[in-house]
Design a protein around this motif. Structure first.
Motif, PDB file in Angstrom:
ATOM      1  N   THR A 190       0.964  -1.447  -0.140  1.00  0.00           N
ATOM      2  CA  THR A 190       0.280  -0.268   0.257  1.00  0.00           C
ATOM      3  C   THR A 190       1.114   1.447   0.164  1.00  0.00           C
ATOM      4  OG1 THR A 190      -1.854  -1.411   1.140  1.00  0.00           O
ATOM      5  CG2 THR A 190      -2.006   1.080   1.739  1.00  0.00           C
ATOM      6  N   LEU A 191       2.009   0.975   0.797  1.00  0.00           N
ATOM      7  CA  LEU A 191       2.849   2.310   0.789  1.00  0.00           C
ATOM      8  C   LEU A 191       3.675   2.779  -0.015  1.00  0.00           C
ATOM      9  CD1 LEU A 191       3.852   3.639   4.720  1.00  0.00           C
ATOM     10  CD2 LEU A 191       2.108   4.715   2.647  1.00  0.00           C
ATOM     11  N   THR A 192       3.578   2.057  -1.198  1.00  0.00           N
ATOM     12  CA  THR A 192       4.612   2.193  -2.419  1.00  0.00           C
ATOM     13  C   THR A 192       4.026   3.091  -3.175  1.00  0.00           C
ATOM     14  OG1 THR A 192       3.830  -0.069  -3.509  1.00  0.00           O
ATOM     15  CG2 THR A 192       6.166  -0.293  -2.370  1.00  0.00           C
ATOM     16  N   HIS A 193       3.108   3.152  -3.189  1.00  0.00           N
ATOM     17  CA  HIS A 193       2.124   3.960  -3.510  1.00  0.00           C
ATOM     18  C   HIS A 193       2.451   4.887  -3.647  1.00  0.00           C
ATOM     19  CE1 HIS A 193      -1.548   2.032  -6.349  1.00  0.00           C
ATOM     20  NE2 HIS A 193      -1.743   1.451  -4.941  1.00  0.00           N
ATOM     21  N   GLY A 194       2.619   5.833  -3.001  1.00  0.00           N
ATOM     22  CA  GLY A 194       3.275   6.817  -1.603  1.00  0.00           C
ATOM     23  C   GLY A 194       4.686   7.332  -1.784  1.00  0.00           C
ATOM     24  N   THR A 195       5.657   5.625  -1.965  1.00  0.00           N
ATOM     25  CA  THR A 195       6.912   6.078  -1.882  1.00  0.00           C
ATOM     26  C   THR A 195       7.153   6.788  -3.767  1.00  0.00           C
ATOM     27  OG1 THR A 195       6.934   4.049  -1.801  1.00  0.00           O
ATOM     28  CG2 THR A 195       7.812   5.497   0.085  1.00  0.00           C
ATOM     29  N   ASN A 196       6.524   5.711  -4.606  1.00  0.00           N
ATOM     30  CA  ASN A 196       6.597   5.809  -5.721  1.00  0.00           C
ATOM     31  C   ASN A 196       6.680   7.565  -6.199  1.00  0.00           C
ATOM     32  OD1 ASN A 196       5.711   5.650  -8.567  1.00  0.00           O
ATOM     33  ND2 ASN A 196       6.628   4.153  -8.572  1.00  0.00           N
ATOM     34  N   GLY A 213      13.000  12.480  -6.133  1.00  0.00           N
ATOM     35  CA  GLY A 213      13.937  12.196  -6.204  1.00  0.00           C
ATOM     36  C   GLY A 213      13.909  10.981  -4.856  1.00  0.00           C
ATOM     37  N   LYS A 214      15.162  10.408  -4.766  1.00  0.00           N
ATOM     38  CA  LYS A 214      15.021   9.023  -3.012  1.00  0.00           C
ATOM     39  C   LYS A 214      15.716  10.134  -1.736  1.00  0.00           C
ATOM     40  CE  LYS A 214      16.598   4.954  -3.856  1.00  0.00           C
ATOM     41  NZ  LYS A 214      17.964   4.057  -4.383  1.00  0.00           N
ATOM     42  N   PRO A 215      14.476   9.911  -1.112  1.00  0.00           N
ATOM     43  CA  PRO A 215      15.054  10.086   0.076  1.00  0.00           C
ATOM     44  C   PRO A 215      16.407   9.705   0.782  1.00  0.00           C
ATOM     45  CG  PRO A 215      13.354   8.200   0.038  1.00  0.00           C
ATOM     46  CD  PRO A 215      14.207   8.125  -0.930  1.00  0.00           C
ATOM     47  N   GLU A 236      12.831   1.359  -7.046  1.00  0.00           N
ATOM     48  CA  GLU A 236      13.318   2.073  -5.602  1.00  0.00           C
ATOM     49  C   GLU A 236      12.027   2.813  -4.672  1.00  0.00           C
ATOM     50  OE1 GLU A 236      14.114   5.470  -8.474  1.00  0.00           O
ATOM     51  OE2 GLU A 236      16.452   4.789  -8.608  1.00  0.00           O
ATOM     52  N   ALA A 237      10.966   2.603  -5.109  1.00  0.00           N
ATOM     53  CA  ALA A 237       9.930   2.837  -4.644  1.00  0.00           C
ATOM     54  C   ALA A 237       9.245   1.744  -3.378  1.00  0.00           C
ATOM     55  CB  ALA A 237       8.550   2.483  -5.394  1.00  0.00           C
ATOM     56  N   LEU A 238       9.585   0.231  -3.709  1.00  0.00           N
ATOM     57  CA  LEU A 238       9.740   0.117  -2.853  1.00  0.00           C
ATOM     58  C   LEU A 238      10.894  -0.340  -2.045  1.00  0.00           C
ATOM     59  CD1 LEU A 238       8.953  -3.437  -1.970  1.00  0.00           C
ATOM     60  CD2 LEU A 238      10.133  -4.671  -3.928  1.00  0.00           C
ATOM     61  N   GLU A 239      12.347  -0.240  -1.967  1.00  0.00           N
ATOM     62  CA  GLU A 239      13.838   0.355  -1.391  1.00  0.00           C
ATOM     63  C   GLU A 239      13.362   0.835  -0.014  1.00  0.00           C
ATOM     64  OE1 GLU A 239      17.940   0.980  -2.324  1.00  0.00           O
ATOM     65  OE2 GLU A 239      17.096   1.524  -3.736  1.00  0.00           O
ATOM     66  N   VAL A 240      12.619   1.936  -0.080  1.00  0.00           N
ATOM     67  CA  VAL A 240      12.245   2.826   0.309  1.00  0.00           C
ATOM     68  C   VAL A 240      11.092   2.773   1.305  1.00  0.00           C
ATOM     69  CG1 VAL A 240      11.083   5.187   0.963  1.00  0.00           C
ATOM     70  CG2 VAL A 240      12.445   5.302  -1.083  1.00  0.00           C
ATOM     71  N   ALA A 241      10.219   1.412   0.974  1.00  0.00           N
ATOM     72  CA  ALA A 241       9.424   0.956   1.218  1.00  0.00           C
ATOM     73  C   ALA A 241       9.482  -0.085   2.839  1.00  0.00           C
ATOM     74  CB  ALA A 241       8.217  -0.143   0.939  1.00  0.00           C
TER      75      ALA A 241
END
Length: 322
Positions: A176-182, A189-191, A307-312
């Motif tokens: 779910t939260l990968t929607h937001g991180t993406n 950019g990446k955090p 990259e979105a998955l990595e942040v999550a």
């Protein structure tokens, strides 16, 4: 190739949205719908003039199938995508691409070997209103962004059993939260740093079903939160971006994007049932255009999904003290 012949793998809610979308996509024809429970595939196929099958493997050697659109539980994505790519099919895979970064790498390596198109079409990169939010941010209309918030609220009990099994869906952070991180990665950019929290409502059949994270996007302090415990009537998505010269705010179901200047408040767009479904059409059209060579400017890349998955995953690990 002038027409992409697509097999839809899955017959659940998101598969139904994708099936409807292909009716409005230029250059594609939905030919086959696959689901392990054949009756579900047959029901959806009958609505779209497609053939129903129970096993996607029957299509791997079928020269009449050019592409797979994968809308199955997350733990099945890797195997289906790799086999499809190795068989020479283009692949659009529902998010997240896989449960782990290692599994994602195996999919992207298969895509590189095959030379076929691989996309992971996160809705916010294609929905007209979230694109409308990105445009003024990039143009500097709200000044330098300093604060951002994203919230996705899913109704309790609104999903099949596999969704609540972290071993199959990845849990609230990954699914779910990968929607937001993406979306925030797309904007900022990446955090540089991430922290996270996890909690459980104790509802039957649900484990960790509430998550929150803080991310530092080079000076943009972003909070992201998700819940699987909301009432059905509760707004599904809300976001805001605050800058030095103004702010943007948006939420569903009303869907009006409010542009707060220092002196005035303007409405820049309102979501309707038609514009909400338009996001599915736009992401399907993007996939088709890439696959048949009409477009070379990918928006929903596998790398962006990774990259979105990595942040999550970083936030989930932080929440569990890993």
């Amino acid at each position: 190739m002038t027409e992409l012949k697509v097999a839809l793998i899955g017959a659940g809610n998101i598969a139904r949205a994708h099936a409807d979308a292909y009716a409005s996509v230029e250059g594609a024809r939905l030919t086959t719908i696959v689901a392990p429970t054949l009756s579900r595939a047959q029901s959806l196929a009958a609505q779209h003039g497609a053939v129903a099958l129970a096993d996607y493997r029957e299509l791997l050697s079928d020269p009449q199938i050019d592409a797979f659109d994968i809308c199955t539980p997350v733990d099945t994505h890797e195997q289906i995508a790799v086999l499809a790519l190795e068989a020479g099919k283009h692949v659009s895979c529902q998010k997240p691409l896989a449960l782990t970064l290692e599994a994602c790498a195996r999919v992207t390596q298969a895509a590189e070997r095959s030379g076929k198109t691989l996309v992971v079409p996160y809705m916010h990169r294609h929905s007209p209103l979230t694109v409308e939010i990105k445009r003024p941010v990039e143009a500097g209309s709200i000044g330098r962004p300093v604060r951002a918030h994203y919230q996705m609220s899913c109704a309790r009990g609104g999903f099949p059993d596999w969704f609540y099994d972290e071993a199959r869906s990845g849990g609230v952070f990954v699914d779910t939260l990968t929607h937001g991180t993406n979306f925030f990665n797309w904007l900022f950019g990446k955090p540089s740093s991430v922290s996270g929290l996890l909690g459980s409502s104790g509802l039957p059949g649900q484990s960790d079903d509430n998550a929150a994270m803080i991310a530092d996007y080079d000076g943009v302090i972003a909070s992201l939160a998700a819940t699987w415990t909301a009432p059905p009537s509760y707004p599904n998505i809300a976001m805001e971006i605050i800058g030095t010269k103004g702010a943007l705010r948006f939420s569903t179901p009303t869907g009006t994007v409010l542009y707060h200047r220092l002196e005035t408040v303007d409405e820049t767009g309102t979501i309707t049932k038609e514009s909400a479904s338009r996001g599915h059409v736009e992401k399907a059209q993007h996939f088709v255009d890439l696959a048949i060579g009409r477009s070379v400017q990918p928006v929903s890349t596998a790398q962006a999904a990774i990259e979105a998955l990595e942040v999550a995953l970083q936030a989930r690990d932080a929440a569990r003290g890993a």
